[in-house]
Design an enzyme around this catalytic site. Structure first.
Site, PDB file in Angstrom:
ATOM      1  N   LYS A 118       0.861  -1.181   0.000  1.00 37.89           N
ATOM      2  CA  LYS A 118       0.000   0.000   0.000  1.00 37.89           C
ATOM      3  C   LYS A 118       0.896   1.228   0.000  1.00 37.89           C
ATOM      4  O   LYS A 118       2.039   1.162   0.455  1.00 37.89           O
ATOM      5  CB  LYS A 118      -0.891   0.014   1.258  1.00 37.89           C
ATOM      6  CG  LYS A 118      -2.187   0.764   1.059  1.00 37.89           C
ATOM      7  CD  LYS A 118      -3.192  -0.071   0.294  1.00 37.89           C
ATOM      8  CE  LYS A 118      -4.504   0.644   0.098  1.00 37.89           C
ATOM      9  NZ  LYS A 118      -5.520  -0.280  -0.446  1.00 37.89           N
TER      10      LYS A 118
HETATM   11  P1  NAD Z   1     -12.913   7.510  -2.602  1.00 38.82           P
HETATM   12  O1  NAD Z   1     -11.932   8.545  -2.200  1.00 38.82           O
HETATM   13  O2  NAD Z   1     -13.310   7.406  -4.037  1.00 38.82           O
HETATM   14  O3  NAD Z   1     -14.251   7.622  -1.725  1.00 38.82           O
HETATM   15  C1  NAD Z   1     -14.252   7.723  -0.335  1.00 38.82           C
HETATM   16  C2  NAD Z   1     -15.641   8.191   0.078  1.00 38.82           C
HETATM   17  O4  NAD Z   1     -15.742   8.176   1.500  1.00 38.82           O
HETATM   18  C3  NAD Z   1     -15.960   9.618  -0.369  1.00 38.82           C
HETATM   19  O5  NAD Z   1     -17.287   9.659  -0.841  1.00 38.82           O
HETATM   20  C4  NAD Z   1     -15.830  10.401   0.917  1.00 38.82           C
HETATM   21  O6  NAD Z   1     -16.591  11.607   0.895  1.00 38.82           O
HETATM   22  C5  NAD Z   1     -16.370   9.393   1.888  1.00 38.82           C
HETATM   23  N1  NAD Z   1     -16.093   9.679   3.299  1.00 38.82           N
HETATM   24  C6  NAD Z   1     -14.962  10.135   3.873  1.00 38.82           C
HETATM   25  N2  NAD Z   1     -15.150  10.310   5.194  1.00 38.82           N
HETATM   26  C7  NAD Z   1     -16.442   9.951   5.448  1.00 38.82           C
HETATM   27  C8  NAD Z   1     -17.233   9.890   6.618  1.00 38.82           C
HETATM   28  N3  NAD Z   1     -16.742  10.254   7.804  1.00 38.82           N
HETATM   29  N4  NAD Z   1     -18.519   9.463   6.522  1.00 38.82           N
HETATM   30  C9  NAD Z   1     -19.031   9.095   5.334  1.00 38.82           C
HETATM   31  N5  NAD Z   1     -18.312   9.117   4.194  1.00 38.82           N
HETATM   32  C10 NAD Z   1     -17.035   9.542   4.255  1.00 38.82           C
HETATM   33  O7  NAD Z   1     -12.285   6.123  -2.103  1.00 38.82           O
HETATM   34  P2  NAD Z   1     -12.669   4.653  -2.586  1.00 38.82           P
HETATM   35  O8  NAD Z   1     -11.664   4.232  -3.594  1.00 38.82           O
HETATM   36  O9  NAD Z   1     -14.113   4.564  -2.878  1.00 38.82           O
HETATM   37  O10 NAD Z   1     -12.324   3.819  -1.275  1.00 38.82           O
HETATM   38  C11 NAD Z   1     -13.258   3.668  -0.203  1.00 38.82           C
HETATM   39  C12 NAD Z   1     -12.842   2.469   0.642  1.00 38.82           C
HETATM   40  O11 NAD Z   1     -12.794   1.302  -0.190  1.00 38.82           O
HETATM   41  C13 NAD Z   1     -11.451   2.568   1.267  1.00 38.82           C
HETATM   42  O12 NAD Z   1     -11.460   1.881   2.501  1.00 38.82           O
HETATM   43  C14 NAD Z   1     -10.571   1.822   0.285  1.00 38.82           C
HETATM   44  O13 NAD Z   1      -9.383   1.344   0.870  1.00 38.82           O
HETATM   45  C15 NAD Z   1     -11.519   0.684  -0.079  1.00 38.82           C
HETATM   46  N6  NAD Z   1     -11.206   0.003  -1.335  1.00 38.82           N
HETATM   47  C16 NAD Z   1     -11.108   0.703  -2.505  1.00 38.82           C
HETATM   48  C17 NAD Z   1     -10.837   0.013  -3.682  1.00 38.82           C
HETATM   49  C18 NAD Z   1     -10.778   0.716  -5.007  1.00 38.82           C
HETATM   50  O14 NAD Z   1     -10.691   0.008  -6.027  1.00 38.82           O
HETATM   51  N7  NAD Z   1     -10.877   2.023  -5.082  1.00 38.82           N
HETATM   52  C19 NAD Z   1     -10.627  -1.377  -3.653  1.00 38.82           C
HETATM   53  C20 NAD Z   1     -10.755  -2.061  -2.444  1.00 38.82           C
HETATM   54  C21 NAD Z   1     -11.045  -1.352  -1.293  1.00 38.82           C
END
Ligand code: NAD
Length: 425
Positions: A118
């Site tokens: 990561k």
């Molecule tokens: P992103 O930055 O696209 O979205 C994150 C979202 O969380 C945003 O809408 C943000 O406004 C919201 N957020 C932040 N703080 C918040 C709160 N206190 N309450 C409610 N919403 C809140 O990120 P993402 O890529 O969608 O990743 C989200 C999660 O999924 C992370 O844990 C990431 O590690 C995990 N993840 C992502 C992927 C990927 O392919 N992008 C793959 C596996 C896991």
């Protein structure tokens, strides 16, 4: 060597340390179940390589800011390291280490030949202009350049990064190499060797895991989704497409609720236009942090770590929780949810769709070939469903939670790889 595993998470520790404590707790449980010796436990509990870098960024007004960046390769015993890059103000070495460890178990669990890694930069991307963001990304990549490469360590998007970020990373690496190296990152734009199906892959995987765990028709199933970013927004969309009723969603800007069901496509369009769910008019506003306590059948945390804790777990009413985010549930909350009869489909299984299609993208890049959307989706479904079935069957046979079973399988495969390879020198 002994590993210190705190039994309780003390208050007032950083969110990153809390995430790392959760990851170590889960490893410790799996190692106990598998009967691993102390030496092997210690190897699995510590990252193979961790790099902290200073990233100087020239701001538009001429000022020079310096932010911290990280890249952690937790384990490379089963293949090249793989894991996203996060741009978030509170990211730190502990958080990145926890996320890298979860990547190791996830790749092993779904049977793809990668280790876990990561990266992160402690910055709020929303406060930077596009040009500042590009300079920051390129300089960060330059600092971690010795670690990454298509056969060494392959980054991907995570919180605060997207396909544009991946394009800058691919370009920076390629310029240094002297030729184009598309396989150095996944989650790229299609024009640079991205894969069909990658953008929605994590969310598609969440949908597959949720429908498998529901075990009944999705019609009438109510859903709340926390986080409306890359994972959460499309997870909400795919669940609605499957027949579920998405009644509440939140993001950093706020939360909205409609008991008859939100029009997810209209809400996504609003968020694209306005930057967040706050102010969306065809729903009622609600307190952002109450989202996880909504009276729904299915809760999908898809934002950040440590959002379901011992403080709010007793008030979580959803009977099924499918973790789109990494590390949303602390070990103490896990115990409370299990005691209350809730089923948790753990992160390393539920959100594995992203790394599965990242792997498919990388395979296509290495072969200089591209597959149809149907071919990618079929392979994704196949790998997700078999991993789910394997976890479910171990959990049922041995009386484990799905998280314990998923970790037992993932940690067990990595431990096997270490045993077979032996120790150098
Ligand atoms: P992103 O930055 O696209 O979205 C994150 C979202 O969380 C945003 O809408 C943000 O406004 C919201 N957020 C932040 N703080 C918040 C709160 N206190 N309450 C409610 N919403 C809140 O990120 P993402 O890529 O969608 O990743 C989200 C999660 O999924 C992370 O844990 C990431 O590690 C995990 N993840 C992502 C992927 C990927 O392919 N992008 C793959 C596996 C896991």
């Amino acid at each position: 060597m002994t590993i210190m595993v705190p039994s309780k998470t003390p208050a007032l520790i950083s969110p990153g340390r809390q995430a790392l404590d959760s990851a170590l707790h889960q490893l410790h449980q799996a190692a106990g179940y598998l009967g691993l010796d102390d030496g092997l436990r210690a190897m699995l509990a510590t990252p193979r390589r961790s790099l902290t870098v200073s990233v100087p960024v020239r701001r538009e007004n001429g000022r020079l800011d310096v932010v911290q960046g990280f890249r952690v390769q937790h384990n490379i015993s089963r293949g090249p390291a793989k894991g996203g890059i996060r741009f978030h103000p509170s990211t730190d070495l502990d958080e990145v280490t926890a996320l890298a460890m979860w990547m190791t178990w996830k790749c092993a669990l779904v049977g793809i030949p990668y280790g876990g890694a990561k990266g992160g930069v402690a910055v709020d991307p929303a406060t930077l202009t596009t040009r500042e963001l590009e300079r920051l990304t390129r300089r960060y990549v330059n600092e971690i350049l010795p670690l990454i490469g298509p056969e060494k360590d392959i980054p991907a998007p995570d919180v605060g990064t997207d396909e544009q970020t991946m394009a800058w990373i691919m370009d920076t690496y390629s310029v240094n190499a002297g030729y184009s190296v598309p396989g150095v990152v996944t989650g790229k734009p299609m024009t640079l060797g991205g894969s069909l199906g990658r953008a929605g892959a994590t969310s598609r995987g969440v949908q597959i895991a949720a429908l498998a765990a529901l075990g009944r028709s999705p019609e009438g199933v109510t859903v709340a989704v926390q986080g409306f970013g890359k994972v959460g927004a499309l997870a909400a969309q795919y669940l609605a497409d499957a027949g579920c009723t998405v009644v509440a969603v939140s993001d950093a800007t706020g939360a909205v609720h409609a008991s008859s069901g939100l029009d997810v496509a209209a809400l996504r369009a609003w968020v694209t236009e306005s930057g967040g769910v706050h102010g969306y008019r065809d729903a009622d506003a609600m307190e952002r942090d109450e989202l996880v306590e909504q009276d729904v059948d299915l809760l999908v945390p898809a934002a950040l770590e440590n959002v379901i804790t011992e403080a709010n777990a007793p008030r979580v009413r959803a009977r099924l929780i499918v973790e789109g985010a990494n590390g949303p549930t602390t070990p103490e909350a896990d115990e409370i949810l299990a005691a209350n009869g809730a089923t948790v489909v753990p992160d390393i299984l539920a959100n594995a769709g992203g790394v599965i299609v990242s792997y498919l993208e990388w395979v296509q890049n290495m072969q200089a070939y591209s597959w149809s959307a149907q071919e990618v989706e079929l392979k994704l479904r196949d790998l997700m469903q078999s991993a789910y079935d394997e976890v479910r069957s171990l959990a049922t046979d041995r009386g484990l939670t799905l998280r314990q079973a998923a970790h037992a399988i993932g940690v067990g495969r990595v431990a096997d790889a270490h045993r077979m390879r032996g120790l150098y020198p």
